[in-house]
Each structure stands twice: as structure tokens, then as C-alpha cells.
Design a protein around this motif. Structure first.
Motif, PDB file in Angstrom:
ATOM      1  N   GLU A 264       7.806  10.552   8.505  1.00  0.00           N
ATOM      2  CA  GLU A 264       8.431  11.094   7.551  1.00  0.00           C
ATOM      3  C   GLU A 264       9.441  10.392   7.077  1.00  0.00           C
ATOM      4  N   ARG A 265      10.095   9.637   8.031  1.00  0.00           N
ATOM      5  CA  ARG A 265      11.051   8.771   7.828  1.00  0.00           C
ATOM      6  C   ARG A 265      10.838   7.737   6.843  1.00  0.00           C
ATOM      7  N   ALA A 266       9.710   6.995   7.374  1.00  0.00           N
ATOM      8  CA  ALA A 266       9.071   5.984   6.418  1.00  0.00           C
ATOM      9  C   ALA A 266       8.681   6.346   4.979  1.00  0.00           C
ATOM     10  N   TRP A 267       8.440   7.521   4.864  1.00  0.00           N
ATOM     11  CA  TRP A 267       8.002   8.240   3.448  1.00  0.00           C
ATOM     12  C   TRP A 267       9.578   8.319   2.751  1.00  0.00           C
ATOM     13  N   THR A 268      10.281   9.017   3.377  1.00  0.00           N
ATOM     14  CA  THR A 268      11.502   9.225   2.876  1.00  0.00           C
ATOM     15  C   THR A 268      12.638   7.961   2.456  1.00  0.00           C
ATOM     16  N   THR A 269      12.535   6.972   3.414  1.00  0.00           N
ATOM     17  CA  THR A 269      13.102   5.721   3.083  1.00  0.00           C
ATOM     18  C   THR A 269      12.471   4.836   2.523  1.00  0.00           C
ATOM     19  N   GLY A 270      11.026   4.788   2.206  1.00  0.00           N
ATOM     20  CA  GLY A 270      10.269   3.889   1.423  1.00  0.00           C
ATOM     21  C   GLY A 270      10.081   2.738   2.209  1.00  0.00           C
ATOM     22  N   GLU A 271      10.015   2.728   3.461  1.00  0.00           N
ATOM     23  CA  GLU A 271      10.095   1.532   4.166  1.00  0.00           C
ATOM     24  C   GLU A 271       9.134   0.464   3.833  1.00  0.00           C
ATOM     25  N   MET A 272       9.296  -0.760   3.646  1.00  0.00           N
ATOM     26  CA  MET A 272       8.545  -1.831   3.361  1.00  0.00           C
ATOM     27  C   MET A 272       8.032  -2.825   4.668  1.00  0.00           C
TER      28      MET A 272
ATOM     29  N   ARG B 136       5.070   1.099   4.588  1.00  0.00           N
ATOM     30  CA  ARG B 136       4.570   1.414   5.915  1.00  0.00           C
ATOM     31  C   ARG B 136       4.163   2.946   6.052  1.00  0.00           C
ATOM     32  N   TRP B 137       4.465   3.859   5.231  1.00  0.00           N
ATOM     33  CA  TRP B 137       4.210   5.116   5.434  1.00  0.00           C
ATOM     34  C   TRP B 137       2.728   5.509   5.628  1.00  0.00           C
TER      35      TRP B 137
END
Length: 260
Positions: free
Chosen positions: A172-180, A189-190
């Protein structure tokens, strides 16, 4: 003074009184007792019918879960082919054109993670996961199924619950922040983080199906899915290795004879 007739009457009365009284079947099984017995029989039959319908419903749920795991497992097989082709293509491009892509490198282990996580339930369905059977193999069929049911309840379900609970916030955090990826040209990364809760949720569902099948066998409502109808994959591999070793030995002996 009593007359002979009176004396005979009293003698017969005392003889009848001295004999033990046996209750009649009608007295011991009166109307109330018969109704109670029929009621108990009806309740017992009703409970058996309900248990049978409940097990049939649970087995239908198990078959549905098995079908989903089978479908996902077959799709995961194609991911192995995709990862192989990407890896080979990336190696060829790097050797010929002296260039590469971090995205292509990362997609390989993305696909490997997908195969591992999405195929766990399929492996459990096919009973292809690693087992340590040096103890349970000595048990009876019922004993093996009880051991399996215990392992599913005590070890598998808590593990799956913990991994889903801990893995979903990461996704959820990777989805929200758009982690690359930190690598240049890397991927988001999500998707790979999402494989953690998804894979363990599928494994949890397959665990439910396997638990149903274990209890179906233990209650006499299903076959023993742990029974080995033939040699296992490990036994076939060991037999193949032994045959290859024997062929190699015979080949060496023939070469030594030819040299002499």
C-alpha cells in the motif's frame, strides 16, 4: 377347618405370589418410550444428513479453490518461459551491442518472484512442496492426515496471516508513493510488493482446501490425497541418476577394454 377347594385356592395363590414378576414388553415400552426412541432415531438421522450435506458443500468449495490454484499455477509456468527469454535476450544484446537495461534485469527477478509466490498454492495442491517424511511416513494413512491437518492449522495458517498482514502495508505504501527502483531505468516497486500478500493469500486459500480434504478422508467422505500411487518426482530423479551413472560406468569399462 378349611374345605379342600379353599385349601387348593390358597395354595395356588401363594405359589403365584412366590414367583418373580417379569415386566411385560408393553409395560416397559409404553407409548412414551416408543415416541422418545423414534424421536432420538430421527434426530440422529437428521444430524447425519446435515453433516453429509455440509461435507458436500465444503468439498465443492475445495474443488473451486483447487481450480483457481490450478489455473494460476499454469499461468505461472508461462512466466518461467518469459523470464528465460528475457534473460537470454538481455545476455545476447549485452554481448553483441555492449549495452543493457536495468529494467530488463529487474523484470527477470520480478517474474521469478511471481512464479515463486503465485505457484506456492499450486505446489501445495500437487503435493510437490518439500516434505520431511522420515517420521510421518511410518504412520498410518489416518496418522499422516492428522499430522498434515495439525501442520496446516498450527504452522501454515499463522504464517500466511502474518505475511499478509505485514506485506499489505508495504504494498500500500509503495502504491501510494509511487516508489521506484533506485537503479537508473528501474521499475516501479508496487507490483512485486503486491505479490507478497497475494501469494500468501492464495496459499492460505489452498490450505483451507487441503484441510477440507484431510477431514473428508478422516470422516470417510473422501479419498486419501496423500497416498502415493506411484514413485515420487524425487524417486524418479534418483532412479534416473542411478541409470545414468550405470551407463557411464559401462561406457568407461568398454573404453578400457578397447584400449587393452
Amino acid at each position: 377347618m378349611k374345605s379342600p377347594a379353599t385349601a387348593g385356592f390358597f395354595a395356588r395363590s401363594s405359589l403365584v405370589a412366590s414367583q418373580p414378576q417379569i415386566p411385560s414388553a408393553a409395560a416397559s415400552c409404553g407409548p412414551g418410550a416408543g415416541v422418545s426412541s423414534r424421536r432420538q432415531t430421527g434426530l440422529s438421522l437428521n444430524m447425519h444428513i446435515r453433516a453429509g450435506y455440509s461435507m458436500k458443500f465444503l468439498l465443492s468449495v475445495s474443488r473451486l479453490i483447487d481450480a483457481v490454484s490450478e489455473l494460476i499455477g499454469k499461468l505461472a509456468m508461462w512466466l518461467i518461459l518469459a523470464a528465460t527469454l528475457i534473460s537470454a535476450g538481455n545476455a545476447i544484446v549485452r554481448k553483441i551491442f555492449n549495452t543493457s537495461s536495468n529494467g530488463l534485469l529487474e523484470i527477470q527477478w520480478y517474474l521469478f518472484a511471481a512464479v515463486f509466490m503465485l505457484g506456492a498454492g499450486f505446489a501445495f495442491l500437487r503435493n510437490a512442496h518439500v516434505r520431511i517424511d522420515f517420521v510421518s511416513s511410518k504412520f498410518s494413512a489416518r496418522g499422516r492426515n492428522w499430522v498434515d491437518a495439525f501442520g496446516i492449522l498450527v504452522f501454515l495458517f499463522p504464517l500466511c496471516y502474518a505475511m499478509v498482514t505485514l506485506g499489505f502495508p508495504l504494498f500500500e505504501r509503495a502504491w501510494t508513493t509511487g516508489e521506484m527502483s533506485s537503479n537508473s531505468g528501474g521499475l516501479i516497486r508496487w507490483p512485486v510488493y503486491g505479490l507478497i500478500p497475494l501469494g500468501f493469500a492464495l496459499l492460505f486459500a489452498q490450505g483451507i482446501s487441503e484441510l477440507i480434504k484431510r477431514f473428508a478422508f478422516l470422516t470417510g467422505n473422501g479419498p486419501d490425497v496423500l497416498a502415493h500411487e506411484g514413485p515420487s518426482d524425487e524417486e524418479l530423479l534418483a532412479q534416473q541418476l542411478l541409470e545414468e551413472e550405470e551407463q557411464e560406468r559401462l561406457k568407461q569399462e568398454q573404453q578400457l577394454k578397447g584400449a587393452n
